[in-house]
Design a protein around this motif. Structure first.
Motif, PDB file in Angstrom:
ATOM      1  N   ASN A 197       0.796  -1.237   0.000  1.00 14.60           N
ATOM      2  CA  ASN A 197       0.000   0.000   0.000  1.00 14.60           C
ATOM      3  C   ASN A 197       0.827   1.286   0.000  1.00 14.60           C
ATOM      4  OD1 ASN A 197      -2.646  -1.251   0.080  1.00 14.60           O
ATOM      5  ND2 ASN A 197      -2.171  -1.851   2.175  1.00 14.60           N
ATOM      6  N   GLU A 201      -0.867   5.105  -0.301  1.00 12.78           N
ATOM      7  CA  GLU A 201      -0.705   5.993   0.856  1.00 12.78           C
ATOM      8  C   GLU A 201      -0.117   7.337   0.443  1.00 12.78           C
ATOM      9  OE1 GLU A 201       0.683   6.231   5.483  1.00 12.78           O
ATOM     10  OE2 GLU A 201       1.328   4.475   4.330  1.00 12.78           O
ATOM     11  N   SER A 205      -2.279  10.551   1.384  1.00 11.54           N
ATOM     12  CA  SER A 205      -1.671  11.481   2.333  1.00 11.54           C
ATOM     13  C   SER A 205      -1.402  12.839   1.698  1.00 11.54           C
ATOM     14  CB  SER A 205      -0.369  10.893   2.888  1.00 11.54           C
ATOM     15  OG  SER A 205      -0.631   9.719   3.621  1.00 11.54           O
ATOM     16  N   SER A 210      -5.513  10.060   5.427  1.00 15.58           N
ATOM     17  CA  SER A 210      -4.638   9.151   6.154  1.00 15.58           C
ATOM     18  C   SER A 210      -5.203   7.739   6.074  1.00 15.58           C
ATOM     19  CB  SER A 210      -4.495   9.567   7.618  1.00 15.58           C
ATOM     20  OG  SER A 210      -5.756   9.503   8.271  1.00 15.58           O
ATOM     21  N   LEU A 211      -4.360   6.752   6.302  1.00 13.71           N
ATOM     22  CA  LEU A 211      -4.821   5.365   6.295  1.00 13.71           C
ATOM     23  C   LEU A 211      -5.332   4.930   7.659  1.00 13.71           C
ATOM     24  CD1 LEU A 211      -2.171   3.409   4.176  1.00 13.71           C
ATOM     25  CD2 LEU A 211      -4.028   4.918   3.440  1.00 13.71           C
ATOM     26  N   PHE A 223      -9.152   5.267   5.660  1.00 13.01           N
ATOM     27  CA  PHE A 223      -8.859   5.437   4.232  1.00 13.01           C
ATOM     28  C   PHE A 223     -10.125   5.457   3.371  1.00 13.01           C
ATOM     29  CE2 PHE A 223      -7.853   0.932   5.323  1.00 13.01           C
ATOM     30  CZ  PHE A 223      -8.886   0.302   4.630  1.00 13.01           C
ATOM     31  N   TRP A 376       5.571   5.401   7.225  1.00 11.73           N
ATOM     32  CA  TRP A 376       4.752   4.440   6.484  1.00 11.73           C
ATOM     33  C   TRP A 376       3.795   3.759   7.460  1.00 11.73           C
ATOM     34  CZ3 TRP A 376       7.721   0.371   3.027  1.00 11.73           C
ATOM     35  CH2 TRP A 376       6.827  -0.215   2.125  1.00 11.73           C
ATOM     36  N   THR A 377       2.517   3.748   7.143  1.00 12.90           N
ATOM     37  CA  THR A 377       1.510   3.253   8.075  1.00 12.90           C
ATOM     38  C   THR A 377       1.593   1.753   8.282  1.00 12.90           C
ATOM     39  OG1 THR A 377      -0.041   5.046   7.619  1.00 12.90           O
ATOM     40  CG2 THR A 377      -0.968   3.005   8.479  1.00 12.90           C
TER      41      THR A 377
END
Length: 427
Positions: A197, A201, A205, A210-211, A223, A376-377
């Motif tokens: 992802n 993202e 973003s 945001s996720l 998301f 990175w989420t």
């Protein structure tokens, strides 16, 4: 009868002694699991291992290439459960929380302290934070990338574009994409997409979404916000119009190098591969904006996590990790890939990367975008991998025109929230 001179006898004695010592010297073998293919860093991995082994003759490093961060982590988890843990592993930044919560990693801070080693003092606190969960250093930050645009300058000229004035916003790319298709017969844009992802993202973003968010004291997948829907609508809309190539990471890369797309958005870590293999003039361009909104790009790349249990392998793994994150290691890695060095002083030091970066304007694009990097989420909990897969499947559903961007993200967010229900926010 052959006569042996004193000099020859001395040489033979020395050789015999060396052979005897070598035979008695124990060799510790460690496995280095990574995501590096021949087109993406494998030659640099081999170069680094050769340099390390020449300095450490009692250690042998076996590289084990895996397919992507998700597949690597799944395979590592299986090996650990079977009692055969890999030693040094590239863990994508998005999975540091998952490793912290689910796998028996070696805390790098504690390991350095046990070795009475000051290696970590050479790194800024915000760099080390890339591999931290709370006060625990899950892995040593290693590779760091961001997404840039690689440009086929020959196609750009054919399309009538001014290479000094390429679009800086997504709206501008949307506006000129039909002209590019008409004049060249090629796609205006491609952007590789994997199940980590990373690509989606960056879009969400940079549009202000945001996720994942903290709502109250628990996490919630966000998301499916209007900003996220708008970002995916941009992507899927241009795919549907035939102006943006729908492709996974490998397909997007192959299409770009084959001259099928004008600009390809992907990691600066591919810079060396593209410069070696492009049969056209290659340029670089920054990641586009959504209007006046600031670009916010998840920092791609990985930490080096250690899972060794055997004391000899643990010591060897620590030595290897230190070499990879030394000035010599980072210099070889940046030149052989495109990843930016995490010891920023190297970029301004003539002994290391100053001249190299000055002579590589594409590398400079990635360096200039360091200010835009966000973390990175990582989806939390034991079901974090599955939550990420829910988003991946939703995006694929929209790109393949099976559902609208809004419906796809709403369905995916519902599934992700079911999987992470009750996961408490980490302060």
């Amino acid at each position: 009868m052959k006569r042996f001179t004193p000099a020859l006898l001395a040489t033979l004695a020395t050789a015999a002694l060396i052979g005897a010592v070598s035979a008695q010297t124990p060799v510790t073998t460690i496995q280095y699991w990574n995501i590096n293919t021949e087109a993406f860093g494998a030659p640099a991995v081999r170069d680094l291992i050769a340099k390390f082994e020449s300095k450490n003759p009692g250690i042998k490093v076996e590289p084990r290439a895996q397919t992507g961060y998700t597949g690597l982590l799944q395979n590592a988890q299986t090996a650990i459960a079977a009692g055969s843990p890999p030693d040094v592993v590239q863990i994508g930044y998005l999975y540091t929380n998952y490793v912290f919560e689910n796998l028996p990693y070696q805390d790098i801070k504690k390991l350095a302290a046990s070795q009475k080693d000051s290696h970590l003092t050479g790194f800024a606190g915000n760099v080390l934070e890339l591999g931290q969960v709370g006060s625990n250093l899950v892995g040593m930050p290693y590779s760091l990338s961001n997404m840039i645009g690689y440009v086929n300058a020959d196609l750009a000229r054919k399309a009538g574009l001014d290479l000094a004035r390429l679009p800086r916003t997504w709206a501008e790319w949307q506006r000129i994409a039909p002209m590019i298709k008409e004049k060249t017969g090629k796609y205006a844009i491609s952007m590789g997409y994997n199940d980590d992802n990373w690509s989606i993202e960056g879009l969400i973003s940079s549009n202000g979404g945001s996720l994942l968010s903290c709502v109250g004291d628990t996490y919630k997948a966000t998301f499916d916000s209007p900003e996220a829907v708008q970002a995916l609508e941009l992507w899927s809309g241009m795919v549907k119009s035939g102006l943006w190539l729908n492709a996974n990471y490998q397909q997007g890369e192959q299409a770009f190098l084959a001259g099928e797309t004008l600009v390809h958005f992907t990691t600066i870590g591919s810079r060396n591969n593209y410069q070696k293999n492009a049969k056209f003039e290659l340029r670089g361009t920054p990641y586009p904006k959504f209007g006046a909104k600031p670009v916010r790009l998840p920092g791609g790349g990985n930490v080096l996590s250690i899972f060794s249990k055997d004391p000899a392998k643990l010591e060897a793994s620590w030595k290897f990790l230190k070499f990879l994150t030394s000035p010599e290691g980072f210099t070889t890695w940046t030149k052989g890939t495109g990843y930016v060095p995490l010891q920023t002083a190297l970029a301004y030091d003539k002994r290391y990367l100053k001249d190299f970066i000055a002579e590589n304007p594409i590398q400079q694009v990635g360096v200039n975008q360091l200010k835009n990097i966000i973390r990175w989420t990582s989806f939390p909990g034991a079901n974090g991998l599955a939550a990420g897969q829910a988003l991946y499947k939703g995006v694929q559903s929209s790109l393949s025109n099976q559902s609208s961007a809004k419906a796809a993200l709403e369905t995916a967010a519902t599934e992700a929230n079911r999987l992470i229900t009750g996961e408490r926010c980490k302060k």
